[in-house]
Design a protein around this motif. Structure first.
Motif, PDB file in Angstrom:
ATOM      1  N   LEU A 171      41.394  44.004  49.539  1.00 47.82           N
ATOM      2  CA  LEU A 171      40.128  44.714  49.455  1.00 47.82           C
ATOM      3  C   LEU A 171      40.349  46.200  49.702  1.00 47.82           C
ATOM      4  CD1 LEU A 171      37.915  42.235  51.533  1.00 47.82           C
ATOM      5  CD2 LEU A 171      38.262  42.287  49.048  1.00 47.82           C
ATOM      6  N   ASP A 172      39.373  47.000  49.262  1.00 46.49           N
ATOM      7  CA  ASP A 172      39.436  48.433  49.494  1.00 46.49           C
ATOM      8  C   ASP A 172      38.161  48.895  50.180  1.00 46.49           C
ATOM      9  OD1 ASP A 172      37.555  48.338  47.467  1.00 46.49           O
ATOM     10  OD2 ASP A 172      38.749  49.448  46.009  1.00 46.49           O
ATOM     11  N   GLY A 216      49.043  51.728  49.797  1.00 47.00           N
ATOM     12  CA  GLY A 216      49.757  50.794  48.928  1.00 47.00           C
ATOM     13  C   GLY A 216      48.905  49.723  48.287  1.00 47.00           C
ATOM     14  N   VAL A 217      47.616  49.696  48.570  1.00 48.57           N
ATOM     15  CA  VAL A 217      46.754  48.680  47.960  1.00 48.57           C
ATOM     16  C   VAL A 217      46.617  48.963  46.472  1.00 48.57           C
ATOM     17  CG1 VAL A 217      44.395  47.786  47.877  1.00 48.57           C
ATOM     18  CG2 VAL A 217      45.496  48.166  50.076  1.00 48.57           C
ATOM     19  N   PRO A 254      49.544  39.401  45.349  1.00 51.08           N
ATOM     20  CA  PRO A 254      48.251  39.445  44.658  1.00 51.08           C
ATOM     21  C   PRO A 254      47.239  38.522  45.331  1.00 51.08           C
ATOM     22  CG  PRO A 254      49.718  37.963  43.506  1.00 51.08           C
ATOM     23  CD  PRO A 254      50.508  38.534  44.672  1.00 51.08           C
ATOM     24  N   PHE A 255      45.972  38.720  45.026  1.00 49.54           N
ATOM     25  CA  PHE A 255      44.936  37.817  45.516  1.00 49.54           C
ATOM     26  C   PHE A 255      45.223  36.420  44.980  1.00 49.54           C
ATOM     27  CE2 PHE A 255      40.520  36.049  44.918  1.00 49.54           C
ATOM     28  CZ  PHE A 255      40.284  35.809  46.271  1.00 49.54           C
ATOM     29  N   LEU A 259      42.736  43.656  44.786  1.00 50.65           N
ATOM     30  CA  LEU A 259      43.918  44.449  44.516  1.00 50.65           C
ATOM     31  C   LEU A 259      45.111  43.860  45.265  1.00 50.65           C
ATOM     32  CD1 LEU A 259      42.137  47.850  45.138  1.00 50.65           C
ATOM     33  CD2 LEU A 259      42.943  47.076  42.893  1.00 50.65           C
ATOM     34  N   SER A 260      46.290  44.053  44.735  1.00 52.39           N
ATOM     35  CA  SER A 260      47.494  43.571  45.412  1.00 52.39           C
ATOM     36  C   SER A 260      47.727  44.363  46.693  1.00 52.39           C
ATOM     37  CB  SER A 260      48.704  43.714  44.493  1.00 52.39           C
ATOM     38  OG  SER A 260      48.955  45.089  44.221  1.00 52.39           O
ATOM     39  N   VAL A 261      48.497  43.771  47.596  1.00 56.69           N
ATOM     40  CA  VAL A 261      48.891  44.483  48.810  1.00 56.69           C
ATOM     41  C   VAL A 261      50.414  44.518  48.871  1.00 56.69           C
ATOM     42  CG1 VAL A 261      46.800  43.858  50.048  1.00 56.69           C
ATOM     43  CG2 VAL A 261      48.807  42.403  50.250  1.00 56.69           C
ATOM     44  N   PRO A 262      50.964  45.504  49.574  1.00 55.43           N
ATOM     45  CA  PRO A 262      52.428  45.584  49.692  1.00 55.43           C
ATOM     46  C   PRO A 262      53.002  44.299  50.275  1.00 55.43           C
ATOM     47  CG  PRO A 262      51.412  47.633  50.432  1.00 55.43           C
ATOM     48  CD  PRO A 262      50.296  46.649  50.223  1.00 55.43           C
TER      49      PRO A 262
END
Length: 234
Positions: free
Chosen positions: A11-12, A37-38, A119-120, A147-150
């Motif tokens: 999430l952002d 990095g998101v 990824p989610f 969104l993907s996360v590191p």
């Protein structure tokens, strides 16, 4: 009061959009964050870990003046608690949105890494208690915005060094674990919940929701945050 909103994995800052207006209407300065990095591909995010997320939250605290309430949803609760540990003298309160405070060396969770990022994993990968309150339209809309996360962030151990973090007033807004069960966990104080049991000033508010209450009951989340701000001395 400055209210810093830290999202959970995938999430952002926009994930707080339905919560922010009520906080601003109450006179608070609201700072929703997007973590480093998101949504960034692996070549640019591979070295980003949980310490970088905590550092970003701490930097936001340092940019403010006056009291601060730090709010973390899900894995963002680890980040929020890390920021409290780093700045216990600046943080007036912390709110855990459907998550527990981590112990030193604790991590968020392990999820599949794909193409060097996380990824989610999709709504179907979660239990009904976590997602049952989200209708299909909400799942489709919110899923499309994940969104993907590191890769390192979910499994990196968190560093906690200042016991004063336990003195900061804490609030748990819980949707998936009943409040009475949390109280039983505190009484039993198992090793995995030692940090929870060590909190000196804890309020627990039960929500009628799953794991993403900012999507299903944003007004209730805002009310819980406002109550925490009031307890923190705003």
């Amino acid at each position: 009061m400055n209210i810093i909103l830290i999202p959970g994995l995938w999430l952002d800052a926009a994930s707080w959009d339905a919560v922010v207006p009520a906080l601003e209407a109450a006179g608070h300065s609201v700072h929703p964050l997007t973590m480093p990095g998101v949504g960034v591909p692996a070549p640019e995010s591979a070295e980003i870990g949980i310490a970088d997320w905590v550092a970003a939250a701490v930097a936001e605290i340092d940019r403010t003046s006056g009291p601060v309430l730090v709010v973390g949803h899900s894995g963002g609760g680890n980040v929020a608690y890390g920021a409290v540990d780093a700045r216990p003298e600046r943080v007036a309160g912390v709110v855990f949105v459907d998550t527990f405070p981590p112990g030193a060396g604790g991590s968020i969770w392990e999820f599949p890494v794909v193409d060097g990022v996380v990824p989610f994993p999709g709504w179907d990968s979660f239990e009904d208690a976590e997602v049952g309150d989200l209708d299909e339209a909400t799942r489709a809309a919110r899923g499309a915005r994940t969104l993907s996360v590191p890769a390192r962030v979910p499994t990196d151990p968190i560093r906690l060094t200042d016991d004063r973090r336990r003195e900061v007033p804490a609030t748990m807004l819980t949707g998936t674990v009943p409040a009475d069960e949390i109280r039983r966990i505190i009484s039993a104080a198992p090793d995995w919940a030692a940090e929870l049991a060590a909190l000196q000033h804890l309020e627990i508010q039960e929500l009628t929701s799953g794991h993403w209450p900012q999507f299903s009951v944003p007004d209730d989340v805002a009310a819980g945050i406002l109550a925490a701000a009031e307890r923190a001395g705003a």
